[in-house]
Enzyme design. Structure first.
Site, short mmCIF file in Angstrom:
data_model
loop_
_atom_site.label_atom_id
_atom_site.label_comp_id
_atom_site.label_asym_id
_atom_site.label_seq_id
_atom_site.Cartn_x
_atom_site.Cartn_y
_atom_site.Cartn_z
N ASP A 514 -46.22 2.16 28.40
CA ASP A 514 -46.78 2.47 29.67
C ASP A 514 -45.49 2.76 30.57
OD1 ASP A 514 -48.44 2.93 31.64
OD2 ASP A 514 -48.91 0.69 31.96
N GLU A 552 -43.16 10.84 33.52
CA GLU A 552 -44.24 9.96 32.85
C GLU A 552 -43.98 10.28 31.48
OE1 GLU A 552 -47.09 7.55 31.64
OE2 GLU A 552 -46.80 8.33 33.80
N ASP A 584 -50.76 4.18 27.37
CA ASP A 584 -51.31 4.02 28.75
C ASP A 584 -50.82 5.11 29.77
OD1 ASP A 584 -53.26 3.38 30.71
OD2 ASP A 584 -52.53 1.35 30.69
N HIS A 713 -47.28 -2.72 30.01
CA HIS A 713 -47.51 -2.51 31.44
C HIS A 713 -46.75 -3.67 32.20
CE1 HIS A 713 -49.32 -2.20 35.35
NE2 HIS A 713 -49.60 -3.44 35.36
#
Length: 738
Positions: A514, A552, A584, A713
């Site tokens: 993530d 990203e 994710d 995350h």
């Protein structure tokens, strides 16, 4: 190419009739439509002005049209190109679109959103605004909609949404700050801290803008050039839409979005007058206010029955509004007014193993079992350092000085100093740093203090640590529970295990990836990489990758996986047979980029005998599911799986409802298998994914996503928000980020 869905859908589990917030499109245009590119000379950036200029030729375009700002869709072909001399508007034919063209759906979405009032990306109705004068907040109810093609039909997905405004302008905030910070430098620092990264809404057109900087050199008396080349001050320009009374206020800077037609050329930054900008969203102070959050939840957190009522209001408006119906009829668009219904399945309950105990997560008191039952693997909790910072520590540096004095010391039992009120409770020794634990009891939630502690204990002096706010220890009736939870969390951070589940898959490594993007300070983006290193999935390796702001797609996965495989082999003495990646934070438009960029990085580190499955996890979705019970819509049970009707024909995807919620409507999670050489059956990958949602050690319950996904995350968030540098390598095999 994306991995194609298995022809056979899953079959295991108890069937259940479900409803979704989707409305079937029962009729749509069957004839060819015509797409035109619209060009302006000189260029006009304002979309509304572009539309007004184009509609001066409505006699030629006619009533039936869809315009997105740069292109025009018509059901008929124009006889001749259109041009105007003052601003040259050129309509150039580009292509014929067949009724099945995906581009047609994009225009239908534009048409549908034309019916709704626009604020930012979603659409809201200020006429039904709810005001909270005690909290100085306003809520605009609205809807978010999308028309897309799914398994067997095209549907309109509609969900209830809300826009929250504060009864305060950006200038009001600047004035309040000015009263407490008299010096110019302090004022500018505090204003930037409170405003930069926030979103404001302009009073004159209800558009939202992100504040990227504050321009202290210019004021509303500054002149700028209008689209026709005339120079005018901000005060004069806004006379017709709002009065600017404070002439010495600074201007807000919002960096423009990239132009579609000129990808290498950004828009000029937009300057905004603070006095004409309403603040949106909640501050940290408001979020901590119980009364505020309770009152907002009563209006914003809708249960399935209330959500259905609001959606029926929307569909009733569409069906009865004459103007809307006239436009829909021009395009031969019709919608079913009932919620889409179909069959889902409820998976078998997952068994949780705690030593010799077997816990049922939604029937037994899991929290109680965790507190009292035997743990799988308890690390030594004998050596503790507990620090109590009091009001004396006005700055983080004061507390850190005391922390630095204590952590390298051997055999401290108790310490009281006259100049710094710090108590070290319990006997603590440091034969090795990682055999020690630090718990810091903080008097407030000051981010600067928390960040400083984590930077020191995760980088300079790597010791597993836990920060606790003092007020959580104030209630004697819950003190034992809180202390037990702290001990359990520290046990995890030391490498211990609280429970496990049987995944049904042997010799498999699970990876979570993530990214964290600092939207406030525009710092580097952080990619978190987490991988299991033992068969029971109770120990995890972690590593961070620092990337440029906003990036990203992750670069550096090859090195991360090689380090993870090395540690796996150290624990297991052989390579895993399969690697399952849960990724994710990626939108639908980046799926092919993942296949082209991230999957090859991972495959390049694998031997030919190691198989790879890559699954994209999506939490921010608008699809909701309901079940009917006793004549009312309710939330589906945990373990409900959907892989029909609202999944995509070209994808190998499914939804899982893994949690139960007390209030509101449960949000499912969407999974898309984009690469699969393991060749999982739908049943097996769905069961595996649901079981992994039970393996997150920071909550005695089930979470929305598989544990490796949430671990990644938490890691990326801690590093991006607090540490801002690579954690010490000695913590790489610890869950220090929980």
């Amino acid at each position: 190419m994306l991995h194609v869905k298995h022809i056979i859908c899953s079959t295991q589990g108890r069937p259940v009739k479900l409803f979704a917030n989707h409305f079937r499109v029962t009729s749509r245009p069957q004839q060819i439509t015509y797409k035109y590119n619209i060009d302006y000379m000189p260029d006009i950036e304002d979309r509304q002005v572009r539309s007004e200029l184009l509609l001066q030729h409505k006699a030629i375009i006619r009533k039936c049209y869809i315009f997105d700002g740069t292109s025009l869709l018509l059901p008929h072909k124009l006889r001749s190109p259109v041009k105007k001399q003052v601003v040259k508007v050129t309509i150039e034919f580009t292509s014929e679109l067949m009724p099945t063209s995906p581009d047609c759906l994009r225009y239908y979405n534009i048409l549908f959103r034309r019916f709704l009032e626009q604020v930012g990306r979603n659409y809201y109705n200020k006429r039904e605004a709810m005001e909270f004068h005690d909290h100085k907040l306003v809520i605009w109810p609205g809807y978010v909609t999308s028309i897309l093609e799914y398994e067997t039909s095209i549907t309109l997905c509609a969900d209830v949404n809300h826009k929250l405004f504060r009864m305060q302008t950006a200038y009001d905030l600047i004035s309040d700050i000015r009263d407490g910070f008299p010096t110019k430098q302090e004022l500018q620092e505090q204003v930037s801290k409170r405003l930069v990264g926030s979103v404001v809404s302009t009073m004159y057109n209800n558009k939202t803008y992100r504040v990227d900087a504050i321009n202290w050199e210019e004021t509303p008396r500054t002149t700028f050039k209008t689209s026709d080349g005339a120079e005018i001050t901000f005060v004069e320009y806004y006379k017709t839409v709002g009065i600017v009374t404070e002439l010495n206020q600074p201007l807000l800077i919002s960096k423009g979005k990239w132009q579609k037609s000129k990808q290498d050329t950004p828009h000029e930054p937009i300057l905004l007058v603070p006095q004409l900008c309403n603040l949106t969203g909640l501050t940290d102070e408001l979020r901590k206010n119980y009364r505020v959050m309770r009152d907002l939840a009563l209006h914003m957190r809708l249960d399935p029955e209330k959500r259905q009522h609001e959606l029926r209001k929307l569909m009733n408006t569409i069906q009865t509004n004459k103007e809307i119906q006239r436009e829909l009829q021009l395009w031969d668009l019709k919608f079913d007014g009932s919620l889409l219904s179909f069959s889902g399945r409820i998976l078998k309950e997952v068994r949780i193993f705690q030593g010799r105990r077997v816990v049922r997560p939604f029937q037994d008191d899991w929290t109680k079992e965790t507190r009292s039952g035997p743990l799988l693997n308890v690390k030594s909790l004998d050596h503790w350092l507990i620090l109590y910072p009091t009001g004396y520590y006005r700055a983080a540096s004061s507390f850190l000085q005391s922390l630095r004095r204590v952590t390298p010391t051997m055999g401290i039992a108790m310490k009281e100093t006259s100049c710094s009120p710090i108590a070290v409770v319990a006997y603590w020794t440091v034969p090795f740093l990682l055999s020690s634990k630090v718990v810091c009891v903080l008097s407030s939630e000051k981010k600067e203090l928390y960040d400083s502690i984590k930077q020191y204990l995760c980088v300079s002096c790597p010791i597993p640590s836990q920060c606790v706010i003092a007020r959580t220890l104030d209630k004697p009736q819950t003190l034992l529970t809180i202390a037990t939870n702290i001990a359990q969390q520290m046990n995890c951070k030391m490498g211990g295990a609280l429970w496990k589940v049987e995944t049904g898959l042997q010799n498999a490594m699970f990876i979570g990836i993530d990214c964290f993007h600092d939207t406030v300070n525009q710092q580097k983006s952080i990619a978190g990489f987490v991988s299991s290193i033992n068969q029971e999935l109770t120990q995890w390796f972690s590593q961070c990758i620092f990337q440029k702001s906003g990036q990203e797609l992750v670069n550096g996965l090859k090195a991360c996986l090689e380090a993870a495989l090395k540690l796996w082999c150290k624990h297991n003495l052989f390579l895993p047979q399969a690697i399952i990646v849960y990724r994710d934070g990626v939108g639908d438009g980046q799926l092919q980029a993942l296949l082209d960029y991230e999957v090859p990085q991972i495959e390049s580190s694998l031997k030919s005998v190691v198989k790879l499955t890559f699954i994209v996890v999506k939490k921010r979705i608008n699809t909701r599911f309901f079940v009917e019970s006793e004549g009312r819509l309710r939330n589906p049970l945990p373990g409900t799986v959907i892989d029909v009707e609202v999944t995509k024909r070209q994808w190998y995807d499914f939804f899982i409802v893994s949690q139960s919620v007390k209030d509101g409507t449960v949000t499912p999670t969407h999974y898309n298998v984009i690469h699969d050489t393991v060749r999982f059956t739908p049943d097996r990958i769905q069961h595996l994914t649901y079981r992994l949602c039970h393996m997150y050690y920071n909550l005695a319950g089930v979470i929305r996503v598989p544990a490796p996904c949430h671990y990644a995350h938490k890691l990326a968030y801690l590093v991006g928000q607090s540490i801002h540098q690579e954690p010490h390598h000695s913590l790489a095999s610890r869950l220090f980020y929980l």
